[in-house]
Design a protein around this motif. Structure first.
Motif, PDB file in Angstrom:
ATOM      1  N   ARG A  43       0.828  -1.211   0.000  1.00  0.00           N
ATOM      2  CA  ARG A  43       0.000   0.000   0.000  1.00  0.00           C
ATOM      3  C   ARG A  43       0.858   1.255   0.000  1.00  0.00           C
ATOM      4  N   ARG A  44       1.981   1.213   0.696  1.00  0.00           N
ATOM      5  CA  ARG A  44       2.854   2.382   0.717  1.00  0.00           C
ATOM      6  C   ARG A  44       3.551   2.569  -0.625  1.00  0.00           C
ATOM      7  N   LEU A  45       3.889   1.457  -1.277  1.00  0.00           N
ATOM      8  CA  LEU A  45       4.529   1.568  -2.584  1.00  0.00           C
ATOM      9  C   LEU A  45       3.545   2.046  -3.646  1.00  0.00           C
ATOM     10  N   ARG A  46       2.322   1.563  -3.550  1.00  0.00           N
ATOM     11  CA  ARG A  46       1.309   1.954  -4.533  1.00  0.00           C
ATOM     12  C   ARG A  46       0.047   2.358  -3.790  1.00  0.00           C
ATOM     13  N   PRO A  47      -0.149   3.666  -3.567  1.00  0.00           N
ATOM     14  CA  PRO A  47      -1.330   4.110  -2.816  1.00  0.00           C
ATOM     15  C   PRO A  47      -2.616   3.941  -3.619  1.00  0.00           C
ATOM     16  N   GLY A  48      -3.182   2.720  -3.583  1.00  0.00           N
ATOM     17  CA  GLY A  48      -4.394   2.466  -4.350  1.00  0.00           C
ATOM     18  C   GLY A  48      -5.553   3.352  -3.938  1.00  0.00           C
ATOM     19  N   VAL A  49      -5.597   3.714  -2.642  1.00  0.00           N
ATOM     20  CA  VAL A  49      -6.691   4.574  -2.178  1.00  0.00           C
ATOM     21  C   VAL A  49      -6.617   5.952  -2.830  1.00  0.00           C
ATOM     22  N   LEU A  50      -5.407   6.394  -3.201  1.00  0.00           N
ATOM     23  CA  LEU A  50      -5.271   7.682  -3.889  1.00  0.00           C
ATOM     24  C   LEU A  50      -5.913   7.618  -5.273  1.00  0.00           C
ATOM     25  N   GLU A  51      -5.724   6.515  -5.963  1.00  0.00           N
ATOM     26  CA  GLU A  51      -6.300   6.376  -7.300  1.00  0.00           C
ATOM     27  C   GLU A  51      -7.808   6.149  -7.239  1.00  0.00           C
ATOM     28  N   GLU A  52      -8.263   5.457  -6.193  1.00  0.00           N
ATOM     29  CA  GLU A  52      -9.671   5.058  -6.149  1.00  0.00           C
ATOM     30  C   GLU A  52     -10.564   6.087  -5.459  1.00  0.00           C
ATOM     31  N   LEU A  53     -10.075   6.678  -4.349  1.00  0.00           N
ATOM     32  CA  LEU A  53     -10.929   7.548  -3.535  1.00  0.00           C
ATOM     33  C   LEU A  53     -10.484   9.005  -3.501  1.00  0.00           C
ATOM     34  N   GLY A  54      -9.298   9.311  -4.014  1.00  0.00           N
ATOM     35  CA  GLY A  54      -8.864  10.693  -4.060  1.00  0.00           C
ATOM     36  C   GLY A  54      -7.865  11.052  -2.969  1.00  0.00           C
ATOM     37  N   LEU A  55      -7.370  12.299  -3.065  1.00  0.00           N
ATOM     38  CA  LEU A  55      -6.273  12.743  -2.207  1.00  0.00           C
ATOM     39  C   LEU A  55      -6.680  12.826  -0.745  1.00  0.00           C
ATOM     40  N   THR A  56      -7.829  13.417  -0.451  1.00  0.00           N
ATOM     41  CA  THR A  56      -8.228  13.592   0.951  1.00  0.00           C
ATOM     42  C   THR A  56      -8.362  12.248   1.659  1.00  0.00           C
ATOM     43  N   SER A  57      -9.013  11.288   1.021  1.00  0.00           N
ATOM     44  CA  SER A  57      -9.161   9.959   1.621  1.00  0.00           C
ATOM     45  C   SER A  57      -7.802   9.292   1.802  1.00  0.00           C
ATOM     46  N   ALA A  58      -6.901   9.475   0.832  1.00  0.00           N
ATOM     47  CA  ALA A  58      -5.570   8.886   0.936  1.00  0.00           C
ATOM     48  C   ALA A  58      -4.793   9.488   2.105  1.00  0.00           C
ATOM     49  N   LEU A  59      -4.911  10.796   2.309  1.00  0.00           N
ATOM     50  CA  LEU A  59      -4.217  11.431   3.430  1.00  0.00           C
ATOM     51  C   LEU A  59      -4.807  10.982   4.753  1.00  0.00           C
ATOM     52  N   ARG A  60      -6.123  10.800   4.824  1.00  0.00           N
ATOM     53  CA  ARG A  60      -6.739  10.291   6.052  1.00  0.00           C
ATOM     54  C   ARG A  60      -6.239   8.873   6.342  1.00  0.00           C
ATOM     55  N   ALA A  61      -6.167   8.042   5.314  1.00  0.00           N
ATOM     56  CA  ALA A  61      -5.650   6.687   5.508  1.00  0.00           C
ATOM     57  C   ALA A  61      -4.192   6.711   5.943  1.00  0.00           C
ATOM     58  N   LEU A  62      -3.425   7.653   5.406  1.00  0.00           N
ATOM     59  CA  LEU A  62      -2.015   7.786   5.796  1.00  0.00           C
ATOM     60  C   LEU A  62      -1.908   8.193   7.258  1.00  0.00           C
ATOM     61  N   ALA A  63      -2.749   9.132   7.693  1.00  0.00           N
ATOM     62  CA  ALA A  63      -2.743   9.547   9.093  1.00  0.00           C
ATOM     63  C   ALA A  63      -3.117   8.383  10.009  1.00  0.00           C
ATOM     64  N   THR A  64      -4.103   7.587   9.604  1.00  0.00           N
ATOM     65  CA  THR A  64      -4.502   6.422  10.407  1.00  0.00           C
ATOM     66  C   THR A  64      -3.381   5.399  10.486  1.00  0.00           C
ATOM     67  N   GLU A  65      -2.684   5.201   9.366  1.00  0.00           N
ATOM     68  CA  GLU A  65      -1.585   4.231   9.336  1.00  0.00           C
ATOM     69  C   GLU A  65      -0.473   4.622  10.300  1.00  0.00           C
ATOM     70  N   PHE A  66      -0.087   5.891  10.286  1.00  0.00           N
ATOM     71  CA  PHE A  66       0.985   6.322  11.190  1.00  0.00           C
ATOM     72  C   PHE A  66       0.467   6.425  12.619  1.00  0.00           C
ATOM     73  N   GLY A  67      -0.841   6.671  12.797  1.00  0.00           N
ATOM     74  CA  GLY A  67      -1.394   6.679  14.141  1.00  0.00           C
ATOM     75  C   GLY A  67      -1.304   5.324  14.798  1.00  0.00           C
ATOM     76  N   ALA A  68      -1.332   4.243  14.007  1.00  0.00           N
ATOM     77  CA  ALA A  68      -1.224   2.894  14.567  1.00  0.00           C
ATOM     78  C   ALA A  68       0.168   2.612  15.119  1.00  0.00           C
ATOM     79  N   THR A  69       1.158   3.435  14.752  1.00  0.00           N
ATOM     80  CA  THR A  69       2.524   3.242  15.259  1.00  0.00           C
ATOM     81  C   THR A  69       2.751   3.961  16.588  1.00  0.00           C
TER      82      THR A  69
END
Length: 328
Positions: free
Chosen positions: A181-207
């Protein structure tokens, strides 16, 4: 060029020497034999005056070259746009103009080569992510199913061990999917930039890093290249924060700005991405490969990247994409 500069310096020195000779010929001062102390003092003062006049004239004549030398020693192609005004006489102004033309060509060639390199990098990331998902992911999924089948028909002690192997395999599969997912942000292509950034924030929040995302809803239309650059800069900024900043909280924002002109400052409108943490700050650390990579990406879309410390003591990465660059 060489002859022009040579003759300019030669004529400046010649003018000083001719003026001194004329003063000696027409003035009341003469040199006796033996030389008198008064005459020595007069000649010493005259020599000092000639040297001072020569130094002043050369300083004025060569000042543009000194500015050019300072610019050449500090120029950075990752921060384009800095140019010298072609001041000076004769060959000096021509030299500065040639240097500015060379910078234009170097910046254009660097931008072109960087675009090709980053395009190839994204294509390679896409290929690796696809192989991780299709090959290794499917293989591990088959291994999990086989482990489950074997465990269901095994005695209890062996079954418990197989369950542990299943859990380890499942964790490895999740990690591979996360890397893909980090190599190929499929959510960016499918749902757009805002959704991709939210998913990125959630991913780093899990750390363990508390990431608060704030994104405007009235963003202008963004091209795919602009969205990809914004996403990659956010990804790299959060990665640097998690690895090096020793931070606990991060603010990830994406705003649409329309700023009117104030005095001499021109109007600015566009999209601004900001990653601000509460870590230890830069502390005069040199820019690493991550920040240089962000600057390379910013150049591709004509954006401005600023990295520095903020009033809170942490680090802020700010990427400004001007309006002409965000139109489709």
């Amino acid at each position: 060029m060489r002859g022009s500069l040579f003759w300019r310096i030669f004529l400046l020195n010649a003018a000083v020497l001719i003026a001194a000779t004329v003063l000696l010929l027409l003035g009341p001062v003469t040199v006796s034999t033996p030389v008198l102390v008064r005459e020595v003092l007069i000649l010493a003062v005259g020599l000092a005056a000639m040297l001072a006049a020569n130094a002043a004239l050369l300083g004025i004549g060569l000042a543009p070259l000194a500015r050019l030398t300072r610019t050449m020693s500090t120029i950075d192609l990752l921060r384009p746009g800095h140019r010298l005004a072609p001041t000076g006489h004769g060959g000096v102004a021509e030299l500065i103009t040639t240097f500015n033309t060379m910078l234009d060509r170097l910046e254009a060639e660097r931008a072109t080569s960087a675009a090709r390199a980053l395009s190839a990098q994204e294509a390679e990331r896409h290929r690796v992510a696809q192989e991780l998902h299709d090959e290794i992911g499917q293989t591990l999924t088959a291994v999990l199913l086989e482990l489950k089948r074997v465990a269901d028909h095994s005695p209890q002690p062996v079954r418990d061990q197989l369950r542990q192997v299943q859990e380890t395999t499942r964790n490895s599969l999740d990690e591979i999917r996360r890397i893909a997912r980090r190599l190929r942000p499929g959510v960016l292509e499918e749902l757009g930039l805002t959704s991709a950034l939210r998913a990125l924030a959630t991913e780093f929040g899990a750390t363990g890093l508390a990431v608060r995302g704030t994104f405007d809803n009235d963003l202008p239309d963004l091209s795919r290249n602009v969205e990809l650059v914004l996403y990659r800069v956010a990804q790299e900024g959060l990665t640097n924060t998690a690895r090096h900043a020793d931070a606990h909280h991060v603010e990830l924002t994406l705003h649409h700005h329309v700023v009117a002109s104030l005095g001499d400052k021109p109007a600015w409108a566009g999209v601004e991405l900001s990653i601000r943490d509460d870590g230890r700050g830069l502390r005069d650390a040199e820019e690493g490969a991550g920040i240089r990579g962000m600057r390379e990406r910013a150049l591709l879309i004509g954006a401005d990247l600023a990295v520095g410390s903020h009033a809170g003591g942490g680090t802020e990465v700010r990427l400004r994409v001007p309006r002409p660059a965000v139109r489709r």
